[in-house]
Each structure stands twice: as structure tokens, then as C-alpha cells.
Design a protein around this motif. Sequence first.
Motif, PDB file in Angstrom:
ATOM      1  N   SER A   1       0.840  -1.201   0.000  1.00  0.00           N
ATOM      2  CA  SER A   1       0.000   0.000   0.000  1.00  0.00           C
ATOM      3  C   SER A   1       0.874   1.249   0.000  1.00  0.00           C
ATOM      4  N   SER A   2       0.254   2.381  -0.322  1.00  0.00           N
ATOM      5  CA  SER A   2       0.977   3.647  -0.424  1.00  0.00           C
ATOM      6  C   SER A   2      -0.026   4.781  -0.339  1.00  0.00           C
ATOM      7  N   MET A   3       0.476   5.985  -0.114  1.00  0.00           N
ATOM      8  CA  MET A   3      -0.382   7.173  -0.166  1.00  0.00           C
ATOM      9  C   MET A   3      -0.919   7.391  -1.580  1.00  0.00           C
ATOM     10  N   HIS A   4      -0.262   6.758  -2.552  1.00  0.00           N
ATOM     11  CA  HIS A   4      -0.701   6.840  -3.948  1.00  0.00           C
ATOM     12  C   HIS A   4      -1.054   5.428  -4.406  1.00  0.00           C
TER      13      HIS A   4
ATOM     14  N   ASP B   1      12.140  -2.346   0.852  1.00  0.00           N
ATOM     15  CA  ASP B   1      13.438  -1.770   0.467  1.00  0.00           C
ATOM     16  C   ASP B   1      13.686  -1.901  -1.029  1.00  0.00           C
ATOM     17  N   LYS B   2      13.316  -3.056  -1.614  1.00  0.00           N
ATOM     18  CA  LYS B   2      13.506  -3.245  -3.048  1.00  0.00           C
ATOM     19  C   LYS B   2      12.614  -2.298  -3.854  1.00  0.00           C
ATOM     20  N   ILE B   3      11.412  -2.086  -3.365  1.00  0.00           N
ATOM     21  CA  ILE B   3      10.501  -1.171  -4.067  1.00  0.00           C
ATOM     22  C   ILE B   3      11.042   0.252  -4.032  1.00  0.00           C
ATOM     23  N   LYS B   4      11.536   0.679  -2.875  1.00  0.00           N
ATOM     24  CA  LYS B   4      12.101   2.033  -2.764  1.00  0.00           C
ATOM     25  C   LYS B   4      13.389   2.160  -3.566  1.00  0.00           C
ATOM     26  N   ALA B   5      14.249   1.127  -3.485  1.00  0.00           N
ATOM     27  CA  ALA B   5      15.518   1.179  -4.217  1.00  0.00           C
ATOM     28  C   ALA B   5      15.298   1.258  -5.727  1.00  0.00           C
ATOM     29  N   GLY B   6      14.214   0.652  -6.207  1.00  0.00           N
ATOM     30  CA  GLY B   6      13.917   0.702  -7.634  1.00  0.00           C
ATOM     31  C   GLY B   6      13.273   1.997  -8.069  1.00  0.00           C
TER      32      GLY B   6
ATOM     33  N   TYR C   1      10.221   2.977  -7.392  1.00  0.00           N
ATOM     34  CA  TYR C   1       8.809   2.811  -7.755  1.00  0.00           C
ATOM     35  C   TYR C   1       7.870   3.557  -6.799  1.00  0.00           C
ATOM     36  N   ILE C   2       8.123   3.432  -5.491  1.00  0.00           N
ATOM     37  CA  ILE C   2       7.300   4.093  -4.471  1.00  0.00           C
ATOM     38  C   ILE C   2       8.231   4.607  -3.379  1.00  0.00           C
ATOM     39  N   ASN C   3       7.967   5.812  -2.911  1.00  0.00           N
ATOM     40  CA  ASN C   3       8.785   6.364  -1.831  1.00  0.00           C
ATOM     41  C   ASN C   3       8.310   5.952  -0.444  1.00  0.00           C
ATOM     42  N   ASP C   4       7.040   5.578  -0.339  1.00  0.00           N
ATOM     43  CA  ASP C   4       6.485   5.269   0.989  1.00  0.00           C
ATOM     44  C   ASP C   4       5.753   3.919   0.994  1.00  0.00           C
ATOM     45  N   PRO C   5       6.377   2.837   0.534  1.00  0.00           N
ATOM     46  CA  PRO C   5       5.646   1.556   0.496  1.00  0.00           C
ATOM     47  C   PRO C   5       5.440   0.974   1.889  1.00  0.00           C
TER      48      PRO C   5
END
Length: 259
Positions: free
Chosen positions: A50-53, A121-126, A128-132
Motif C-alpha cells: 500500500s501507499s499514499m498513492h 526496500d527493493k521497491i524504494k531502491a527501484g 517505484y514508491i517512496n512510501d511503500p
Amino acid sequence: MILLITLFSSCNPEKRIWYLQDARPFTPEQIVENGQIRIKPLDRITIVVSSMHPELAAPFNSYSSYNSLSSKSGDYSAGTNTQSSLQIRTIDEKGILQMPVIGAVEAKGKTRSELAQEIADKIKAGGYINDPEVNISFADIKIAVLGEVARPGYYDLTRDKITIFDALAMAGDLTIYGVRSEVAVAREVNGKRTIEYLDLTSKDIFQSPVYYLQQNDIVYVKPNKYKAQAGEISQNRSFYVSLFSVGISLATLIVTITR
């Protein structure tokens, strides 16, 4: 014989059925810290990102066959937590989880929170999302409780840190015939079967590596010698009754034929 068994079994019965006999009141015991359930190959889990977006989280919560019924009825909306929570993923035989977009993630041996953090961490490192935010739950993991308990069978593990006492409580506790000083816990570790024995009458149980149960553990409570002897006597009695019945039937048949 019944009288003798009764007399022997009545000698200090509390010592046979009490738990934690050597524990002292108000004496703190060190709690084992490894009670969280570790992910194993072929475990089935649900993952919700999930995310704010929400539109950014949608690709990680990809549509699966598990919500096909909702899709056909027109209720499916990509990226919503309601539908994503229905998705079930299976860890492969090597302990690898395949995730949309970010690909393979090593899952074997990790707790749910550790795996969730690695995915985030993988999602942020890529980029894709800043706040997963990643939430992981087990879909269907069980333990088996067998032997001298009130309700033997399979039981679901619904949370971390399920103790041997929790398992026995779910199974309705030991019967009066269960041996409390030698409860077996069978566990698979790295492809090998291990068996540990727990003494429920001793506080040393808190330090056992199997005090906290893991998925697919088998708990077995063996019967005491009186129950075992009673079962043997019952089996022998049934055998001789059956043999006697067969003999009567044969004798009746022979008499009928000779007539």
C-alpha cells in the motif's frame, strides 16, 4: 488387577498431572526470543503493498485467479486492498518468492516482518514508491496435535509465538492418561526430521527450541503405561472374542452339514 492399578495410580496423583512443578512464584524466567514463525519453502502467504498513492502500489498487487469470481461479478478494482488481500503467493521449493515488478526475493528463513521490510526496500531502491507499506500474512499453516489429548487433529497457526501450551489448549488439554514429562515435538529443519521431547512438569521447558511451535510441527502425547496396558488387554480380548465367534460358527456349520 483393577484394584492394584487403582492403588498404584492413586499414589500422589498431583505429581503426575501438574505442569511446571519446579517453578517458584514471582521468579521471572527468561523468555526465548525466537518465537516468530520462519518462512519455509511451499508456504502460502498473502502480500499487500500500500501507499499514499494507490495507483503506484497497484502493479505490486497484481490480479490473480483467487479474485476471479469478484472480477466476473464486476467488483474487482486493480490496486485496492480489499481485492489484493485475497491474492495468495506460494514460496517455491528453493525458498524464493516471485514478486511483480521487483522479481525474485529470498524468503526462506525470514520472519514475515523481515520479508516485508526487504520487499519495501527493493521497491524504494527501484524508485517505484517512496512510501511503500508491506503487510504479509500466512494463508494456511497448521500444526498437528496427536495422542492423549481431548481433541486430536490439525490446528491453524493464526499468529506468531504459539507455544506448546497454546497448542495443547487448542486440543482441549492432555487427558489424565497423557505422559506430561515426555511430550514429543517433530519438526522439519532443512529437509531433516528432528524430534525434541518436552517435560511439561519442569520450568526448563521455557528454554526449549520447540517451546514456540512452527508450521507443520507434530505434537504427540504418548499414553501412560496404564492406558497402554488397558489398550493391549482390550485388543487381546477383542481377538479372543472374535476367535471364539469364528469357532462357534465353524462348529455350527459342521453340525449342520453332518445332519
